[in-house]
Motif scaffolding. Structure first.
Motif, PDB file in Angstrom:
ATOM      1  N   SER A  55      12.096  13.029  -7.906  1.00  0.00           N
ATOM      2  CA  SER A  55      10.312  13.031  -8.300  1.00  0.00           C
ATOM      3  C   SER A  55      10.046  12.011  -9.446  1.00  0.00           C
ATOM      4  O   SER A  55       8.607  11.653  -9.058  1.00  0.00           O
ATOM      5  N   GLU A  56      10.875  11.952  -9.998  1.00  0.00           N
ATOM      6  CA  GLU A  56      10.724  10.291 -10.835  1.00  0.00           C
ATOM      7  C   GLU A  56      10.139   9.135  -9.956  1.00  0.00           C
ATOM      8  O   GLU A  56       9.290   7.897 -10.626  1.00  0.00           O
ATOM      9  N   LEU A  57      11.057   8.814  -9.082  1.00  0.00           N
ATOM     10  CA  LEU A  57      10.547   7.833  -8.134  1.00  0.00           C
ATOM     11  C   LEU A  57       9.285   8.027  -7.359  1.00  0.00           C
ATOM     12  O   LEU A  57       8.243   6.758  -7.772  1.00  0.00           O
ATOM     13  N   ILE A  58       8.588   9.706  -6.861  1.00  0.00           N
ATOM     14  CA  ILE A  58       7.583   9.236  -6.286  1.00  0.00           C
ATOM     15  C   ILE A  58       6.648   8.844  -7.713  1.00  0.00           C
ATOM     16  O   ILE A  58       5.105   8.922  -6.822  1.00  0.00           O
ATOM     17  N   ASP A  59       6.602  10.225  -8.469  1.00  0.00           N
ATOM     18  CA  ASP A  59       5.315  10.133  -9.863  1.00  0.00           C
ATOM     19  C   ASP A  59       5.459   8.768 -10.193  1.00  0.00           C
ATOM     20  O   ASP A  59       4.231   7.802 -10.732  1.00  0.00           O
ATOM     21  N   GLY A  60       6.793   7.314 -10.836  1.00  0.00           N
ATOM     22  CA  GLY A  60       6.688   6.372 -10.458  1.00  0.00           C
ATOM     23  C   GLY A  60       5.625   4.906  -9.514  1.00  0.00           C
ATOM     24  O   GLY A  60       5.143   4.281  -9.886  1.00  0.00           O
ATOM     25  N   LEU A  61       5.983   5.225  -8.341  1.00  0.00           N
ATOM     26  CA  LEU A  61       5.237   4.575  -7.361  1.00  0.00           C
ATOM     27  C   LEU A  61       3.477   5.304  -7.911  1.00  0.00           C
ATOM     28  O   LEU A  61       2.923   4.197  -6.979  1.00  0.00           O
ATOM     29  N   LEU A  62       2.992   5.959  -7.722  1.00  0.00           N
ATOM     30  CA  LEU A  62       2.053   6.787  -7.980  1.00  0.00           C
ATOM     31  C   LEU A  62       1.136   6.141  -8.740  1.00  0.00           C
ATOM     32  O   LEU A  62      -0.299   5.585  -8.401  1.00  0.00           O
ATOM     33  N   ALA A  63       2.472   5.864 -10.008  1.00  0.00           N
ATOM     34  CA  ALA A  63       1.538   5.814 -11.350  1.00  0.00           C
ATOM     35  C   ALA A  63       1.695   3.380 -11.132  1.00  0.00           C
ATOM     36  O   ALA A  63       0.015   3.622 -11.340  1.00  0.00           O
ATOM     37  N   ALA A  64       1.760   3.510 -10.355  1.00  0.00           N
ATOM     38  CA  ALA A  64       1.871   1.782  -9.657  1.00  0.00           C
ATOM     39  C   ALA A  64       0.737   2.123  -8.522  1.00  0.00           C
ATOM     40  O   ALA A  64       0.288   0.828  -8.016  1.00  0.00           O
ATOM     41  N   GLY A  65       0.086   2.741  -8.192  1.00  0.00           N
ATOM     42  CA  GLY A  65      -0.997   2.379  -6.858  1.00  0.00           C
ATOM     43  C   GLY A  65      -0.243   2.443  -6.027  1.00  0.00           C
ATOM     44  O   GLY A  65      -0.957   2.295  -4.488  1.00  0.00           O
ATOM     45  N   VAL A  66       0.761   2.979  -5.601  1.00  0.00           N
ATOM     46  CA  VAL A  66       1.936   2.712  -4.401  1.00  0.00           C
ATOM     47  C   VAL A  66       1.765   4.501  -3.626  1.00  0.00           C
ATOM     48  O   VAL A  66       2.389   4.797  -4.342  1.00  0.00           O
ATOM     49  N   GLU A  67       1.479   4.510  -2.706  1.00  0.00           N
ATOM     50  CA  GLU A  67       1.780   5.523  -1.897  1.00  0.00           C
ATOM     51  C   GLU A  67       3.177   5.714  -1.143  1.00  0.00           C
ATOM     52  O   GLU A  67       3.786   5.181  -0.446  1.00  0.00           O
ATOM     53  N   PRO A  68       3.813   6.800  -1.315  1.00  0.00           N
ATOM     54  CA  PRO A  68       4.592   7.837  -1.084  1.00  0.00           C
ATOM     55  C   PRO A  68       5.172   7.795   0.238  1.00  0.00           C
ATOM     56  O   PRO A  68       4.412   8.770   0.561  1.00  0.00           O
ATOM     57  N   HIS A  85       1.101  -1.120  -0.043  1.00  0.00           N
ATOM     58  CA  HIS A  85      -0.270   0.090  -0.127  1.00  0.00           C
ATOM     59  C   HIS A  85       0.646   1.142  -0.246  1.00  0.00           C
ATOM     60  O   HIS A  85       0.585   2.453  -0.320  1.00  0.00           O
ATOM     61  N   PHE A  86       2.470   0.879   0.532  1.00  0.00           N
ATOM     62  CA  PHE A  86       3.227   2.303   0.797  1.00  0.00           C
ATOM     63  C   PHE A  86       3.962   1.688   1.068  1.00  0.00           C
ATOM     64  O   PHE A  86       4.680   0.915   1.415  1.00  0.00           O
ATOM     65  N   TYR A  87       5.828   2.866   0.103  1.00  0.00           N
ATOM     66  CA  TYR A  87       6.817   2.090   0.324  1.00  0.00           C
ATOM     67  C   TYR A  87       7.453   3.683   0.835  1.00  0.00           C
ATOM     68  O   TYR A  87       7.393   4.422   0.901  1.00  0.00           O
ATOM     69  N   ARG A  88       8.408   3.598   2.367  1.00  0.00           N
ATOM     70  CA  ARG A  88       8.701   4.154   2.628  1.00  0.00           C
ATOM     71  C   ARG A  88      10.181   4.830   2.569  1.00  0.00           C
ATOM     72  O   ARG A  88      10.602   3.639   2.591  1.00  0.00           O
TER      73      ARG A  88
END
Length: 526
Positions: free
Chosen positions: A125-138, A96-99
């Motif tokens: 920024s790319e890491l955060i956007d990649g997580l969000l695109a995968a449906g994962v909360e940073p 659900h999230f990645y810390r």
């Protein structure tokens, strides 16, 4: 071969998912699962682009003998270049999230906000956007021990100006990423980077100052957290509606046989209260029992005033209440007894033992993990969570780290599977029997990484990393188990054929599933 391991992993997960968990083993609908890493431990690229050295870069380069295997974090997991593979692991688990944490000297090369690194900004920024695109909360940690060396040269965490330096850095981080990040941790484990550095010299920057330095660090870390929290609260919360706190690592302490609980409570107040009481209690300030004890010790030692610098009334109010949840890192437990006359007190692994004149032991039934400090006591996490509720009321608790270290790099890590099962069971008991508002669990770690003073020897990862090649990531059995728990949103038993006890009453279903998995692997290899 990596793909065949992944195939086996998926098949095992399918077997686990057939379990029908009783209601009491279901996690509440709002409960979230995640995994964690830290910048210095995984990113590598220590001098890429305009990044400047952190205290850990300098410490590991100049004093390799202080690191268990003489290694450093120059390459680590190479996540600076392989972040897309990190996201693949995150999605494989169904998190659900990645810390993760942001490297202060990567984002602000001088340590100050005069210049923001375009390369550092782009990476995060790319890491955060990649997580969000995968449906994962940073979930982002602003500071996880990698202080810019340029600031350490000015005194680091013992310089009162570090409060403003950190606040300026935090404001930059919020301004860049708060539109996409809704959960923040300001500072990770100040007890470790203050006491570990200044009491023992085993953590960067390795400056021995057990009487004075560690308490200056303690004080300034709390003020820095509070200032960052108030910046977010006043400048960003209305727009982005996020939550923010700091993360404390707390060992559970219980009295030795024949001891009263009073002695254990004093140690709890030092180990957990120093970085909790000022923020979470109704009165604020240092825990009274600790402030009194250090003041008395200071007078006996000839100091004109306490070595623990007091807060002003204004500072007490400034720090108190600067939280939206409690981020708890839990790994191990200890048994406490009063020191005997003339007994030598070891400060490791509990840095406050000499100050409190206590001796720490373990119970014989606690299984030892390979790291010297690591003894396994799953019920300790429940005791610790309940203690937090007793001390500070019905605060939301996020378990921000919990995990198992082995020295075995292989994929079949049933000790880690059992560790997570036993600890998650105690988390469920905390929720359903103790009524604690635990809202999430974070596995440490997503993958094997650079474990500070222990180098690459301890393996904490749900995914193994081969540090001898291109940093190939491979899922362990624990990754499959954790993924199955997340998917079922329930605590499920590992299949009997993978049981730690190797129960002879294996079910035919589990046995046949294992045979089918290997048959399919052989087929695909051919």
């Amino acid at each position: 071969m990596k793909y065949y391991v992944v195939l086996l992993s998926v098949l095992i997960e399918r077997t686990w998912s057939t379990n029908d968990a009783p209601q009491q083993l279901k996690f509440p609908p709002w409960f979230k699962f995640g995994a964690a890493t830290a910048a210095h431990q995984i990113e590598g690229a220590w001098n890429v682009s305009d990044k400047t050295p952190s205290v850990w870069d300098v410490f590991s380069h100049e004093k390799p003998s202080r690191i268990g295997d003489g290694s450093n974090g120059d390459v680590a997991c190479d996540s600076y270049h392989l972040w897309r593979e990190d996201i693949e692991m995150v999605t494989h688990l169904g998190l659900h999230f990645y810390r993760f944490s942001i490297s202060w000297p990567r984002l602000l090369p001088s340590g100050f906000p005069d210049r923001i690194s375009s390369a550092g900004r782009r990476y995060y920024s790319e890491l955060i956007d990649g997580l969000l695109a995968a449906g994962v909360e940073p979930v982002v940690t602003v500071y996880h021990w990698d202080l810019p060396q340029s600031l350490q040269d000015l005194g680091g965490w013992t310089n009162p100006l570090v409060v403003d330096w950190f606040a300026d850095y935090a404001r930059v981080v919020f301004s860049l990423f708060a539109d996409r990040v809704k959960t923040w941790i300001t500072i990770n484990e100040p007890l470790v980077f203050c006491d570990g550095a200044y009491t023992m010299g085993v953590y960067a920057p390795g400056v021995l100052s057990p009487d004075i330095g560690k308490y200056l660090c303690n004080r300034h870390a709390l003020l820095a957290h509070a200032k960052a929290w108030r910046i977010y609260d006043q400048e960003f919360r209305d727009r982005y509606r996020g939550k923010i706190s700091l993360a404390n690592t707390i060992t559970w302490y219980e009295p030795a046989d024949g001891e009263t609980d009073d002695v254990a409570e004093i140690v709890r107040q030092y180990g957990g209260g120093i970085f909790s009481h000022p923020i979470f209690s109704k009165k604020g300030g240092w825990p009274p029992v600790i402030a009194k004890m250090i003041a008395e010790n200071s007078r006996r030692q000839g100091y004109p005033k306490s070595r623990l610098p007091p807060f002003t009334e204004k500072e007490i109010k400034f720090i108190r209440g600067t939280y939206d949840f409690y981020a708890l890192n839990y790994y191990t437990s200890r048994v406490v007894r009063r020191a005997r006359p003339g007994e030598t007190i070891d400060a490791w692994p509990f840095f406050g033992a000499p100050e409190l004149n206590v001796s720490l032991t373990v119970r014989p039934e606690w299984k030892k993990a390979p790291p010297s400090w690591f003894y396994i006591n799953p019920v300790g996490i429940r005791h610790q969570i309940r203690w937090l509720k007793e001390q500070y009321g019905d605060v939301e608790v996020l378990i921000a780290e919990n995990g198992y270290a082995s020295h075995d790099p292989t994929a079949h890590d049933m000790d880690r599977v059992q560790f997570y099962k036993d600890h998650l069971e105690q988390v469920l008991l905390s929720i359903y029997e103790d009524g604690v508002n635990v809202t999430g669990f974070t596995a440490w770690s997503l993958m094997d990484n650079y474990e500070w003073m222990d180098g690459y020897v301890p393996k904490f990862g749900l995914f193994a990393v081969d540090f001898n090649d291109q940093r190939t990531r491979s899922p362990r059995t624990s990754a499959s188990y954790y993924a199955a728990i997340i998917r079922e949103h329930a605590l499920i038993e590992p299949p009997e054929y993978l049981s730690v006890t190797q129960n002879a009453t294996n079910t035919n279903t589990s046995y046949n599933s294992l045979i089918l998995s290997f048959v399919l692997i052989v087929y695909f290899i051919k």
